[in-house]
Design an enzyme around this catalytic site. Structure first.
Site, PDB file in Angstrom:
ATOM      1  N   GLN A   1       5.834  70.268  71.699  1.00 48.25           N
ATOM      2  CA  GLN A   1       5.664  71.658  72.121  1.00 48.25           C
ATOM      3  C   GLN A   1       7.026  72.328  72.235  1.00 48.25           C
ATOM      4  O   GLN A   1       7.971  71.691  72.695  1.00 48.25           O
ATOM      5  CB  GLN A   1       5.001  71.696  73.505  1.00 48.25           C
ATOM      6  CG  GLN A   1       3.638  71.067  73.554  1.00 48.25           C
ATOM      7  CD  GLN A   1       3.095  71.027  74.976  1.00 48.25           C
ATOM      8  OE1 GLN A   1       3.778  70.600  75.897  1.00 48.25           O
ATOM      9  NE2 GLN A   1       1.865  71.479  75.140  1.00 48.25           N
TER      10      GLN A   1
ATOM     11  N   HIS B   1       3.956  78.732  82.348  1.00 48.82           N
ATOM     12  CA  HIS B   1       4.072  77.743  81.275  1.00 48.82           C
ATOM     13  C   HIS B   1       3.956  78.517  79.976  1.00 48.82           C
ATOM     14  O   HIS B   1       3.077  79.369  79.868  1.00 48.82           O
ATOM     15  CB  HIS B   1       2.918  76.744  81.282  1.00 48.82           C
ATOM     16  CG  HIS B   1       2.654  76.054  82.587  1.00 48.82           C
ATOM     17  ND1 HIS B   1       2.634  74.697  82.713  1.00 48.82           N
ATOM     18  CD2 HIS B   1       2.395  76.544  83.828  1.00 48.82           C
ATOM     19  CE1 HIS B   1       2.347  74.366  83.959  1.00 48.82           C
ATOM     20  NE2 HIS B   1       2.195  75.467  84.660  1.00 48.82           N
TER      21      HIS B   1
ATOM     22  N   ARG C   1      -1.528  62.750  73.486  1.00 49.65           N
ATOM     23  CA  ARG C   1      -2.865  62.850  74.072  1.00 49.65           C
ATOM     24  C   ARG C   1      -3.827  62.102  73.184  1.00 49.65           C
ATOM     25  O   ARG C   1      -3.762  62.214  71.964  1.00 49.65           O
ATOM     26  CB  ARG C   1      -3.290  64.327  74.161  1.00 49.65           C
ATOM     27  CG  ARG C   1      -2.321  65.125  75.008  1.00 49.65           C
ATOM     28  CD  ARG C   1      -2.663  66.590  75.051  1.00 49.65           C
ATOM     29  NE  ARG C   1      -1.639  67.299  75.790  1.00 49.65           N
ATOM     30  CZ  ARG C   1      -1.600  68.612  75.938  1.00 49.65           C
ATOM     31  NH1 ARG C   1      -2.542  69.362  75.404  1.00 49.65           N
ATOM     32  NH2 ARG C   1      -0.632  69.175  76.619  1.00 49.65           N
TER      33      ARG C   1
ATOM     34  N   HIS D   1       9.220  76.100  81.126  1.00 51.44           N
ATOM     35  CA  HIS D   1       8.581  76.447  82.387  1.00 51.44           C
ATOM     36  C   HIS D   1       9.487  77.395  83.136  1.00 51.44           C
ATOM     37  O   HIS D   1      10.680  77.132  83.263  1.00 51.44           O
ATOM     38  CB  HIS D   1       8.258  75.192  83.181  1.00 51.44           C
ATOM     39  CG  HIS D   1       7.237  74.351  82.479  1.00 51.44           C
ATOM     40  ND1 HIS D   1       7.572  73.340  81.624  1.00 51.44           N
ATOM     41  CD2 HIS D   1       5.881  74.441  82.461  1.00 51.44           C
ATOM     42  CE1 HIS D   1       6.460  72.831  81.113  1.00 51.44           C
ATOM     43  NE2 HIS D   1       5.428  73.472  81.596  1.00 51.44           N
TER      44      HIS D   1
ATOM     45  N   LYS E   1      -4.647  81.962  81.283  1.00 46.66           N
ATOM     46  CA  LYS E   1      -3.625  81.993  80.234  1.00 46.66           C
ATOM     47  C   LYS E   1      -3.969  83.016  79.174  1.00 46.66           C
ATOM     48  O   LYS E   1      -5.105  83.487  79.076  1.00 46.66           O
ATOM     49  CB  LYS E   1      -3.487  80.620  79.603  1.00 46.66           C
ATOM     50  CG  LYS E   1      -4.793  80.062  79.070  1.00 46.66           C
ATOM     51  CD  LYS E   1      -4.582  78.698  78.429  1.00 46.66           C
ATOM     52  CE  LYS E   1      -5.845  78.190  77.801  1.00 46.66           C
ATOM     53  NZ  LYS E   1      -5.629  77.152  76.813  1.00 46.66           N
TER      54      LYS E   1
ATOM     55  N   CYS F   1       5.341  69.604  82.008  1.00 43.27           N
ATOM     56  CA  CYS F   1       5.598  70.342  83.243  1.00 43.27           C
ATOM     57  C   CYS F   1       6.035  69.472  84.425  1.00 43.27           C
ATOM     58  O   CYS F   1       6.991  69.834  85.109  1.00 43.27           O
ATOM     59  CB  CYS F   1       4.460  71.289  83.618  1.00 43.27           C
ATOM     60  SG  CYS F   1       2.844  70.861  83.031  1.00 43.27           S
TER      61      CYS F   1
ATOM     62  N   ASP G   1       8.262  73.971  74.462  1.00 46.16           N
ATOM     63  CA  ASP G   1       7.777  74.186  75.816  1.00 46.16           C
ATOM     64  C   ASP G   1       8.863  74.788  76.703  1.00 46.16           C
ATOM     65  O   ASP G   1      10.052  74.600  76.461  1.00 46.16           O
ATOM     66  CB  ASP G   1       7.359  72.827  76.393  1.00 46.16           C
ATOM     67  CG  ASP G   1       6.265  72.965  77.442  1.00 46.16           C
ATOM     68  OD1 ASP G   1       5.856  74.100  77.714  1.00 46.16           O
ATOM     69  OD2 ASP G   1       5.844  71.937  77.981  1.00 46.16           O
TER      70      ASP G   1
END
Length: 735
Positions: free
Chosen positions: A457, A590, A439, A461, A544, A410, A459
């Site tokens: 991901q 997200h 991570r 945004h 979420k 992000c 991903d």
RNA sequence: GCUGCUGUAGCGUAGUGGUAGCGCGGCGCCUUGGUAAGGCGCAGGUCGUGGGUUCGAUCCCCACCAGCAGCUCCA
């Protein structure tokens, strides 16, 4: 008098205080014998409880071994029996909690002599004696203060603590006695130990008292119980079957992925076949995103530490990240120093050593940025004040150039948004990337592809105006649902993650949280989705909606997620110019429909038991010549299919076709093409289907059409023997 | 990170205080075949890594690494 309404609709009058056992007896002798417990107004109670409080009528049902609720009662009783056996064999053991689970039970025990796996047979033996004796479970109640004395006299310290912490508000507490064994317990229980028809102790593991990692770790003994041996055997068999679809096992067998200690724990190496599956999934998503107005972006794998300080990720998840990289080597040192200081692990010697190091560096290294001497001065001036010391170090670190291997995409996407001014007319801006993040997950958490340290991901945004939130959020729920249904993943649950009001880990204003949580809840409600709202499951920046599935051994994993965020836009001071020509704050969404590709593929492997549908199969077709004489013809077929875009291989080893078919079948290749004399002279192929077997001869054109259709529709034909376990599992976990 | 268990050839496994077998796979030869395992032979192991105990360790002890189960954590 009480009025009982029975399941068949009939009504019965009984005096106040009547016991379910008596009602059962009056209904029939066999029912009375089979009775395990009763359900009164949807509450499961002992057969010997007294029926009371009959304002109007009570719904009443006798539970027997046919009822699911009765099984839970049985397992709870079996947990008691286990605890009793343990107390006999391990004097001085203290009991904590011992509930029934979906598929069994456990009891948390703190024994002066640790219980080992080898002890389980002995404990089982003792349990069998208890079951053979078939003593009744007798309930009795005591006023809370007396109850406390009783558990204290029994030497059960955890029960005392439990009463003090959680049960004080009740006037009386209940106990169950079984022979010499007395346990504080809400119940209900089966009438006597003999009702346990079959049981097995499964494992021992550590578990913290009250699920709190800062408290003592106890031993948790797991077991399961059934009314009869047949059900137990079936359950154990099912466990074995489920393990065969374990993605870690299949991933190795089918050469989809590997993990090498030489590269590192939790870091997935995608082998060609796994990479093929992943690539197809990525293409699938990209196509959808294009249709839905997303714009692709690419961002780097690292970013300035400062960026992640601003977003909050670095301070919030420091322990779960790979340590920051500083351009000056002293940075690492001071960062370590600060981490030790903040976690109260900085010894005096270590502190002295650090101070000396920094002092030396200030004198000898001419390239140290940020004036180490001044930092030392501030540090010394802080005296014993930990916060001020930390500030001094932070001030110095803040002047160092440091990078973080990105744990999140992000902040990068936010910088792309910020790279140009935005009008309300541009919104929503939807930026998408297959972003790989790292991570540092705890070692004990790593598991195959489902919990890893590096993952990608799918991903994106979305930067939206407040008015657009609902529509955009909803569209993303649609996308997740579309993705899941495209893959036949129907066995999931929906979790609305809300903040935990007790916790201080969240950023942002309470009113924003309130607004965001209400938006999400009303959205899932208005869509009529089945969901569970769970406190404490929110991200630190916003609530979420997660889609959660189970793996082959019943563990839950979050896949798709859609998150609403008022806070990062504020932290990064994001704006767009509204109709009123004034700046406004956008809201971020997200979202990741797969979650992570690693986890998603891991779950998919288990879902299909390795037998991917044609559109995903790494090898779609295998050509198998009857003998080497037909090699050339086989290769011609291969090339032809390849030119139509199919993934084809040929097996020309000098083996018999039965052997080669078996191998292709075990490798889960969807179609096998047998070619020999007949086919060569007729210009055809014999098609063997992974599911239906021999389909007979076909022309190439016919086959191409068949394959094309199957791929185009993304048909899932295979929920066959291999994945039968999944539907069983789905049924089992249905509630 | 914590508790417990495990680590033998590419994979699955047996075994022992005196340096290791089996099956599958691989390779070679024979067989050239018709829808889930053809035959014979050969090669392949620092018994996770590093220390220690012992005349001698794959086996016993310690540390580390990795995996498994559970707990805790999960942006």
């Amino acid at each position: 008098m009480l009025t009982l309404k029975l399941p068949d609709g009939s009504v019965r009058q009984v005096p106040e205080g009547t016991r379910p056992r008596e009602v059962a007896a009056s209904l029939g002798k066999r029912l009375a014998q089979a009775a395990i417990a009763a359900k009164v107004n949807d509450k499961v109670v002992d057969l010997d409880s007294e029926l009371r409080d009959g304002n109007g009528e009570l719904s009443f049902q006798v539970l027997t071994d046919k009822d699911k609720e009765a099984l839970a009662v049985l397992r709870h009783s079996c947990a008691h029996i286990m605890a009793r056996a343990v107390l006999r064999l391990f004097p001085g053991a203290q009991l904590a909690f011992g509930p029934a689970l979906e598929n069994g039970f456990y009891y948390d025990i703190d024994s002066p002599t640790p219980i080992r796996e080898e002890d389980l047979p002995r404990i089982e033996e003792e349990m069998r004696k208890i079951i053979a004796a078939a003593e009744p479970f007798e309930r009795f109640e005591r006023p809370t203060s007396e109850a406390r004395e009783l558990v204290r006299d029994l030497g059960q310290g955890y029960k005392v603590e439990h009463i003090d912490d959680d049960l004080k508000q009740y006037p009386t507490l209940s106990f169950y006695r079984q022979g010499e064994f007395i346990d504080l317990c809400r119940g209900p229980h089966v009438p006597h130990a003999g009702k346990v028809g079959a049981f097995k102790l499964l494992s021992i593991a550590g578990a913290y008292w009250k699920n709190d990692a800062s408290r003592k770790q106890l031993q948790r003994l797991y077991g399961t119980a059934f009314f009869n041996q047949k059900d137990l055997d079936a359950y154990l068999h099912q466990l074995e079957e489920a393990k065969k679809r374990d993605h870690r096992v299949l991933g190795k067998q089918l050469k989809l992925f590997t993990i090498s200690p030489a590269v590192g724990s939790g870091l997935i190496l995608w082998m060609p076949k796994g990479a093929t599956v992943r690539g197809i999934l990525e293409g699938f998503i990209k196509e959808e995103l294009l249709k839905r107005g997303y714009q692709p972006v690419y961002t780097p794998h690292i970013g300035r530490l400062e960026l992640y300080r601003t977003s909050g990720h670095f301070p919030y998840y420091r322990d779960a990240q790979y340590p920051p990289l500083f351009l000056h080597q002293l940075g690492q040192t001071v960062d370590t120093w600060l981490a030790l200081l903040e976690s109260d692990q900085l010894s005096e010697q270590a502190e002295a050593a650090f101070l000396k190091l920094l002092e030396e560096a200030g004198k000898t290294m001419t390239d140290v940025p940020g004036e180490p001497a001044a930092t030392l001065g501030r540090y010394a001036a802080a005296g014993k004040d930990k916060a001020k010391k930390a500030e001094a170090l932070q001030a110095w670190l803040g002047r160092q150039e440091g990078y973080l291997v990105k744990p999140m995409n992000c902040p990068h996407h936010i910088q792309i948004y910020k790279a140009e001014p935005h009008s309300y007319r541009d919104l929503p801006v939807r930026l998408a990337e297959f972003g790989t993040v790292y991570r540092f997950e705890q070692t004990g958490e790593l598991a195959g592809m489902t919990r890893v340290r590096g993952f990608t991901q799918d991903d994106a945004h979305l930067f939206v105006t407040p008015e657009q939130i609902e529509e955009e959020f909803s569209a993303n729920l649609d996308l997740v649902l579309f993705v899941l249904s495209s893959l036949g993943l129907n066995d999931y649950r929906v979790r609305v993650g809300l903040r935990d009001p007790q916790s201080d880990k969240y950023v942002g204003k309470a009113e924003n949280w309130e607004k965001a949580e209400q938006t999400l809840l009303s959205l899932v409600q208005s869509r009529g989705m089945n969901f569970s709202a769970e406190k404490g499951e929110a991200a630190f920046y916003g609530p979420k909606i997660d889609f959660v599935v189970r793996d082959c051994i019943g563990r839950e994993w979050q896949l798709g997620t859609v998150q609403l965020d008022y806070n990062l836009p504020e932290r990064f001071d994001l704006e767009y110019i509204g109709k009123d020509n004034a700046p406004h704050r956008p809201v971020m969404i997200h979202r990741a429909p797969f979650g992570s590709l690693e986890r998603f593929v891991g779950i998919l492997i288990e879902h299909f038991a390795g037998a991917f549908p044609l559109w995903l199969a790494p090898e779609q077709v295998r050509v198998i010549p009857v003998s080497e004489r037909f090699r050339e013809y086989g290769q011609r077929i291969e090339n032809e299919l390849r030119s139509h875009g199919f993934r084809v291989a040929g097996d020309y080893r000098p083996e018999k076709i039965g052997y080669k078919i078996r191998e292709a079948q075990l490798e889960k290749v969807p179609y096998m093409l047998i070619v020999g004399e007949k086919e060569q002279s007729a210009g055809t192929i014999s098609v063997r289907d992974r599911v239906d077997g021999d389909l007979g001869a076909m022309s190439i054109a016919e086959l191409v059409k068949r394959l094309h259709d199957e791929v185009k529709e993304r048909r899932i034909r295979q929920v066959s023997t291999a994945s039968a376990g999944l539907s069983e599992r789905g049924a089992q976990f249905a509630d």
